[in-house]
Design an enzyme around this catalytic site. Structure first.
Site, PDB file in Angstrom:
ATOM      1  N   ARG A 104       0.872  -1.422   0.055  1.00 15.47           N
ATOM      2  CA  ARG A 104       0.105   0.039  -0.100  1.00 15.47           C
ATOM      3  C   ARG A 104       0.831   1.256   0.056  1.00 15.47           C
ATOM      4  O   ARG A 104       1.837   1.259   0.824  1.00 15.47           O
ATOM      5  CB  ARG A 104      -0.676  -0.108   1.176  1.00 15.47           C
ATOM      6  CG  ARG A 104      -2.010  -0.962   1.278  1.00 15.47           C
ATOM      7  CD  ARG A 104      -3.057  -0.613   2.307  1.00 15.47           C
ATOM      8  NE  ARG A 104      -2.468  -0.136   3.533  1.00 15.47           N
ATOM      9  CZ  ARG A 104      -3.404   0.433   4.511  1.00 15.47           C
ATOM     10  NH1 ARG A 104      -4.711   0.325   4.193  1.00 15.47           N
ATOM     11  NH2 ARG A 104      -3.071   0.514   5.625  1.00 15.47           N
ATOM     12  N   THR A 108      -1.580   7.442  -0.339  1.00 15.43           N
ATOM     13  CA  THR A 108      -2.777   7.294  -1.082  1.00 15.43           C
ATOM     14  C   THR A 108      -3.615   6.059  -0.565  1.00 15.43           C
ATOM     15  O   THR A 108      -4.617   5.846  -0.839  1.00 15.43           O
ATOM     16  CB  THR A 108      -2.631   7.071  -2.799  1.00 15.43           C
ATOM     17  OG1 THR A 108      -1.995   5.910  -2.617  1.00 15.43           O
ATOM     18  CG2 THR A 108      -1.831   8.217  -3.292  1.00 15.43           C
ATOM     19  N   ASP A 200       0.801  -3.599  12.084  1.00 14.46           N
ATOM     20  CA  ASP A 200       1.118  -4.099  10.557  1.00 14.46           C
ATOM     21  C   ASP A 200       1.356  -5.348  10.696  1.00 14.46           C
ATOM     22  O   ASP A 200       2.541  -5.881  11.341  1.00 14.46           O
ATOM     23  CB  ASP A 200       2.363  -3.194  10.512  1.00 14.46           C
ATOM     24  CG  ASP A 200       2.717  -3.209   8.840  1.00 14.46           C
ATOM     25  OD1 ASP A 200       3.191  -4.659   8.471  1.00 14.46           O
ATOM     26  OD2 ASP A 200       2.912  -2.379   7.980  1.00 14.46           O
ATOM     27  N   ASP A 203       4.860  -6.444   9.281  1.00 15.20           N
ATOM     28  CA  ASP A 203       6.183  -6.335  10.090  1.00 15.20           C
ATOM     29  C   ASP A 203       6.228  -7.402  11.392  1.00 15.20           C
ATOM     30  O   ASP A 203       7.146  -7.713  11.721  1.00 15.20           O
ATOM     31  CB  ASP A 203       5.999  -4.838  10.615  1.00 15.20           C
ATOM     32  CG  ASP A 203       6.502  -3.698   9.760  1.00 15.20           C
ATOM     33  OD1 ASP A 203       7.339  -4.096   8.781  1.00 15.20           O
ATOM     34  OD2 ASP A 203       6.082  -2.754  10.017  1.00 15.20           O
TER      35      ASP A 203
HETATM   36  C1  PRP Z   1      -1.070  -4.755   4.532  1.00 12.67           C
HETATM   37  C2  PRP Z   1      -1.769  -5.935   4.444  1.00 12.67           C
HETATM   38  C3  PRP Z   1      -2.570  -5.869   3.081  1.00 12.67           C
HETATM   39  C4  PRP Z   1      -2.926  -4.624   2.983  1.00 12.67           C
HETATM   40  C5  PRP Z   1      -4.168  -4.359   3.330  1.00 12.67           C
HETATM   41  O1  PRP Z   1      -0.099  -4.965   3.349  1.00 12.67           O
HETATM   42  O2  PRP Z   1      -1.078  -7.311   4.532  1.00 12.67           O
HETATM   43  O3  PRP Z   1      -2.008  -6.678   1.857  1.00 12.67           O
HETATM   44  O4  PRP Z   1      -2.032  -3.985   3.935  1.00 12.67           O
HETATM   45  O5  PRP Z   1      -4.591  -3.122   3.084  1.00 12.67           O
HETATM   46  P1  PRP Z   1      -5.872  -2.537   2.352  1.00 12.67           P
HETATM   47  O6  PRP Z   1      -7.096  -3.548   2.367  1.00 12.67           O
HETATM   48  O7  PRP Z   1      -6.035  -1.325   2.502  1.00 12.67           O
HETATM   49  O8  PRP Z   1      -5.341  -2.774   0.841  1.00 12.67           O
HETATM   50  P2  PRP Z   1       1.004  -4.026   3.253  1.00 12.67           P
HETATM   51  O9  PRP Z   1       0.709  -2.740   2.273  1.00 12.67           O
HETATM   52  O10 PRP Z   1       1.533  -3.410   4.652  1.00 12.67           O
HETATM   53  O11 PRP Z   1       2.159  -4.540   2.702  1.00 12.67           O
HETATM   54  P3  PRP Z   1       3.525  -5.640   3.304  1.00 12.67           P
HETATM   55  O12 PRP Z   1       2.653  -6.939   3.406  1.00 12.67           O
HETATM   56  O13 PRP Z   1       4.539  -5.891   2.102  1.00 12.67           O
HETATM   57  O14 PRP Z   1       3.852  -5.060   4.359  1.00 12.67           O
HETATM   58  N1  URA Z   2      -2.245  -3.538   6.901  1.00  7.82           N
HETATM   59  C1  URA Z   2      -1.843  -3.919   8.009  1.00  7.82           C
HETATM   60  O1  URA Z   2      -0.953  -4.595   8.086  1.00  7.82           O
HETATM   61  N2  URA Z   2      -2.799  -3.566   9.170  1.00  7.82           N
HETATM   62  C2  URA Z   2      -3.692  -2.779   8.980  1.00  7.82           C
HETATM   63  O2  URA Z   2      -4.368  -2.340  10.436  1.00  7.82           O
HETATM   64  C3  URA Z   2      -4.098  -2.330   8.112  1.00  7.82           C
HETATM   65  C4  URA Z   2      -3.479  -2.551   6.854  1.00  7.82           C
END
Ligand code: PRP
Ligand code: URA
Length: 209
Positions: A104, A108, A200, A203
């Site tokens: 994400r 945005t 997160d 993480d």
């Molecule tokens: C997180 C999560 C989803 C997304 C959800 O990933 O694992 O993929 O956010 O958010 P949304 O419903 O608003 O799209 P992130 O973008 O943090 O990436 P990562 O898994 O690489 O940390």
């Molecule tokens: N992605 C995450 O990992 N946690 C949240 O709460 C939202 C998006």
């Protein structure tokens, strides 16, 4: 609107309580994500087709049921979806694994695709798209649209925590997708995190913060 199943089971509720706790460390967090994914897989495979076969028990001949050998695929959305794969493979070990990379954009909140590698015969498979977090719903909706462009017709989406906003968006944009949710939370905050949530997920699974 797509069909939703919200897991309401003491084991899931207990394990989700553990992953919400900020004092839960990486090892236990990862184990819980995997176990919850396994329990969700059990629920989401109730409709797999069976066939009858004749066998010999040590006592007599009889007819037993076995899975009709339907082709399955697990598609984690990177990174956090990776944490769900091992638990799922415990129950459906012959499923092929594809990967969709999305993150994400912090400004945005829109998903950015950076990787896609799918089984060659993906259009013939029953697909399980997995990501622990359904927040705005952007990542799940885009990943599912991408799979549909590759010809996928039977798609399930498994997440651990969903926001009401993300769930409604996914149901509206992809009404044909069966959605399995571990817990439905209260709302999204101003920076797009699920409340109460667990922070997160990527993480916490990979220990990157
Ligand atoms: C997180 C999560 C989803 C997304 C959800 O990933 O694992 O993929 O956010 O958010 P949304 O419903 O608003 O799209 P992130 O973008 O943090 O990436 P990562 O898994 O690489 O940390
Ligand atoms: N992605 C995450 O990992 N946690 C949240 O709460 C939202 C998006």
């Amino acid at each position: 609107m797509g069909e939703v199943f919200i897991m309401d089971h003491p084991l899931i509720r207990h394990k989700i309580g553990i992953i919400r706790d900020q004092n839960t460390g990486t090892k236990e967090f990862r184990e819980m994500i995997s176990e919850i994914a396994m329990l969700e897989t059990y629920e989401s495979t109730r409709d797999l087709q069976m066939e009858e076969v004749e066998i010999e028990t040590p006592i007599t001949s009889t007819t037993v049921e076995r899975l009709a050998g339907k082709k399955l695929a697990i598609i984690p959305i990177l990174r956090a979806g990776l944490g769900m794969v091992s638990g799922m493979q415990t129950l459906i070990p012959s499923a092929k694994i594809g990967h969709i990379g999305m993150y994400r954009d912090h400004e945005t909140l829109k998903p950015v695709e950076y990787y896609c590698k799918l089984p060659a015969d993906i259009e013939e498979r029953d697909v399980f798209v997995v990501d622990p977090m359904l927040a705005t719903g952007g990542s799940a909706c885009d990943a599912i649209s991408l799979l549909k462009q590759h010809g996928c017709k039977r798609i399930r989406f498994l997440c651990i925590i969903a926001s009401p906003e993300g769930l409604m968006r996914l149901q509206k944009e992809h009404p044909d997708v069966y959605i399995i949710v571990g817990a439905l939370d209260d709302h999204l905050n101003e920076v797009g995190y699920i409340v109460p949530g667990l922070g997160d997920a990527g993480d916490r699974i990979f220990g990157t913060k």
